[in-house]
Every structure is written in C-alpha cells, then in structure tokens.
Design a protein around this motif. Sequence first.
Motif, PDB file in Angstrom:
ATOM      1  N   GLN A 123      38.470  43.326  46.302  1.00 12.65           N
ATOM      2  CA  GLN A 123      37.921  42.095  47.008  1.00 12.65           C
ATOM      3  C   GLN A 123      38.555  40.721  45.798  1.00 12.65           C
ATOM      4  O   GLN A 123      39.171  39.764  46.388  1.00 12.65           O
ATOM      5  CB  GLN A 123      36.663  41.683  47.269  1.00 12.65           C
ATOM      6  CG  GLN A 123      36.251  42.651  48.258  1.00 12.65           C
ATOM      7  CD  GLN A 123      34.593  42.583  48.512  1.00 12.65           C
ATOM      8  OE1 GLN A 123      33.808  42.294  47.489  1.00 12.65           O
ATOM      9  NE2 GLN A 123      34.364  42.564  49.809  1.00 12.65           N
ATOM     10  N   SER A 124      38.606  40.914  44.851  1.00 11.23           N
ATOM     11  CA  SER A 124      39.054  39.943  43.669  1.00 11.23           C
ATOM     12  C   SER A 124      39.437  40.680  42.341  1.00 11.23           C
ATOM     13  O   SER A 124      38.527  41.497  42.137  1.00 11.23           O
ATOM     14  CB  SER A 124      38.335  38.676  43.747  1.00 11.23           C
ATOM     15  OG  SER A 124      37.147  38.964  43.085  1.00 11.23           O
ATOM     16  N   GLY A 143      42.958  36.966  44.370  1.00 15.28           N
ATOM     17  CA  GLY A 143      42.086  37.304  45.637  1.00 15.28           C
ATOM     18  C   GLY A 143      42.958  38.771  46.155  1.00 15.28           C
ATOM     19  O   GLY A 143      43.970  39.190  45.661  1.00 15.28           O
ATOM     20  N   ALA A 144      42.189  39.372  46.979  1.00 11.12           N
ATOM     21  CA  ALA A 144      42.819  40.816  47.446  1.00 11.12           C
ATOM     22  C   ALA A 144      44.045  40.601  47.991  1.00 11.12           C
ATOM     23  O   ALA A 144      44.897  41.292  48.102  1.00 11.12           O
ATOM     24  CB  ALA A 144      41.678  41.128  48.542  1.00 11.12           C
ATOM     25  N   ASP A 145      44.314  39.110  48.742  1.00  9.68           N
ATOM     26  CA  ASP A 145      45.538  39.037  49.414  1.00  9.68           C
ATOM     27  C   ASP A 145      46.915  39.084  48.470  1.00  9.68           C
ATOM     28  O   ASP A 145      47.859  39.393  49.065  1.00  9.68           O
ATOM     29  CB  ASP A 145      45.735  37.784  50.125  1.00  9.68           C
ATOM     30  CG  ASP A 145      45.507  36.513  49.280  1.00  9.68           C
ATOM     31  OD1 ASP A 145      44.807  36.715  48.363  1.00  9.68           O
ATOM     32  OD2 ASP A 145      46.152  35.536  49.382  1.00  9.68           O
ATOM     33  N   VAL A 146      46.525  39.089  47.290  1.00 10.84           N
ATOM     34  CA  VAL A 146      47.811  39.252  46.331  1.00 10.84           C
ATOM     35  C   VAL A 146      47.541  40.290  45.424  1.00 10.84           C
ATOM     36  O   VAL A 146      48.683  40.426  44.331  1.00 10.84           O
ATOM     37  CB  VAL A 146      47.982  37.736  45.378  1.00 10.84           C
ATOM     38  CG1 VAL A 146      48.177  36.459  46.262  1.00 10.84           C
ATOM     39  CG2 VAL A 146      46.780  37.574  44.723  1.00 10.84           C
ATOM     40  N   ALA A 148      48.200  43.925  44.862  1.00 12.17           N
ATOM     41  CA  ALA A 148      49.062  45.186  45.647  1.00 12.17           C
ATOM     42  C   ALA A 148      48.735  46.506  45.288  1.00 12.17           C
ATOM     43  O   ALA A 148      48.776  47.176  46.144  1.00 12.17           O
ATOM     44  CB  ALA A 148      50.690  44.936  45.302  1.00 12.17           C
ATOM     45  N   THR A 158      51.475  39.987  43.931  1.00 12.84           N
ATOM     46  CA  THR A 158      52.526  39.634  44.730  1.00 12.84           C
ATOM     47  C   THR A 158      52.777  38.177  44.583  1.00 12.84           C
ATOM     48  O   THR A 158      53.441  37.374  45.258  1.00 12.84           O
ATOM     49  CB  THR A 158      52.230  39.791  46.188  1.00 12.84           C
ATOM     50  OG1 THR A 158      51.095  39.274  46.458  1.00 12.84           O
ATOM     51  CG2 THR A 158      51.851  41.528  46.558  1.00 12.84           C
ATOM     52  N   CYS A 159      52.189  37.579  43.483  1.00 11.17           N
ATOM     53  CA  CYS A 159      52.090  36.342  43.176  1.00 11.17           C
ATOM     54  C   CYS A 159      52.687  35.865  41.790  1.00 11.17           C
ATOM     55  O   CYS A 159      52.709  37.011  41.166  1.00 11.17           O
ATOM     56  CB  CYS A 159      51.192  35.496  43.562  1.00 11.17           C
ATOM     57  SG  CYS A 159      49.633  35.878  42.579  1.00 11.17           S
TER      58      CYS A 159
END
Length: 231
Positions: A123-124, A143-146, A148, A158-159
């Motif tokens: 999650q983070s 965060g989980a969205d970045v 990979a 990914t950032c």
Amino acid sequence: MRTSELAGAPVLSADGSELGTVGEVLFHPTEARVVGLSVRPPRLGGVVSRAERYIEIDQSRVEGGAVVYAAKKLPSVEKSERRIGVPWDETVQWRGMPVAAASGDVIGSVADVVFDWSTGAVQSLEISSGVLGDVSVGKLSAGADVVAGFSGGAVRLTCEYKDLPASGGVAKAAAAGAVLAKETGSKVAKRAYDTGMSAAIAVGRSFKSGTGRRMLDAVKKAVSDAMREDE
C-alpha cells in the motif's frame, strides 16, 4: 500492516501453542506484494537452533500482537512453497533493499512497508535516504501507484525522487521555528529558528550529490512556504 510491526512477533498455532518468532517479511520475487513470513522455531532445549520455516500470510492472521497460523504445527518447506507457487529462496526481503527511481538512480533504501494482510499488496513504501537525508527532509513516501515491484537488486518506482513527498525532518522543524519567530517576534523564538536553519544548511552542505542539493532546496522551500502561509 507495517513490516516493522512484525519483526520478532511471536507466532502461535491455531490452538495457542508457541511455534516461534517472525524473522522476515517475504515478498514475491518480482511483484509488489507480500507472500509470507520466515519463522524462527524455538531452540531445542533452549540451546540448539533449528532451521527457519515459512508460513503463508493467507494461512495466518494477526491477533493481539502475535501471528496466528491456521494449523497446529509449522508446515514443511515443500508444502508452503506449493501454496505460494514460488520457492522460498526466490522470495525477497525488502527491508534495507535499495530503492530505484524510474530513471534507475538509487534514491535510498526501504525503511518500512505498509501492506494489505488479506491480499499481500503493498500500500505504501517508506524510504530512507540515509541518516543525513532523514534528518534534513525526513523519510520519503511512495504510494502503491508508483511501486512497481522488485527487479535487478532493487525495489523499483515508476516516478522520480522529486515526485516523492517527505515527512519533514529539520525542514519541518525550521519552518515551525520561522512561523513562531514571526508570530511572537521574540529573540528566543528567532534564535530557535536561526539554530534550526543553520543545522539544516550544515546538513545540506555536507552532501556532494544532486540528491543532497535537492534536500537543501527542500529545507529552504519548507521555511519559505511556512512564512508565506503566515502572511
């Protein structure tokens, strides 16, 4: 659940018997998810050490600060490997592993991970950029969205470094001092601010890398933003 909360936690059987203590939280070889835990069984007779075993998180739960495994004894390595679908020696311990930005630059190491116990999904990610970096701007958060997953010996994002928020560190303390000095106008408050800012600048100057310079920029920006907000 935080990985830091699990280190050394007792592992109990379904009937409450002691099975050992948690060694490491184990992640999938490539994906950003937890698959299980390594368990250190109690020493035989309190003296002879025994080989680590492994339990899957989908067969476990956390209760009262302990990990409860849904069986009366620890499974064989072969059985637990069949359940997760990969050999245990291919799983990865993220704690302390390098963290690489999308560019490939290593920006720090894994300090802690928050994950969903029911799915194992990350999650983070909390990232340490070293003692001086943590003091200067605090730990970084992804965060989980970045996040990979794991590849090439590092946890991959990914950032870039500049896209990650920081928890504060000296920058936050210096900014708070700036606001206090402006509000009260007192010499004591101003001295506190001056001392905090001097420490931040000293930390920044001790860095020679681009990351270090960006940390110092973050310190200056935090103070500047805090003073503008108070106008």
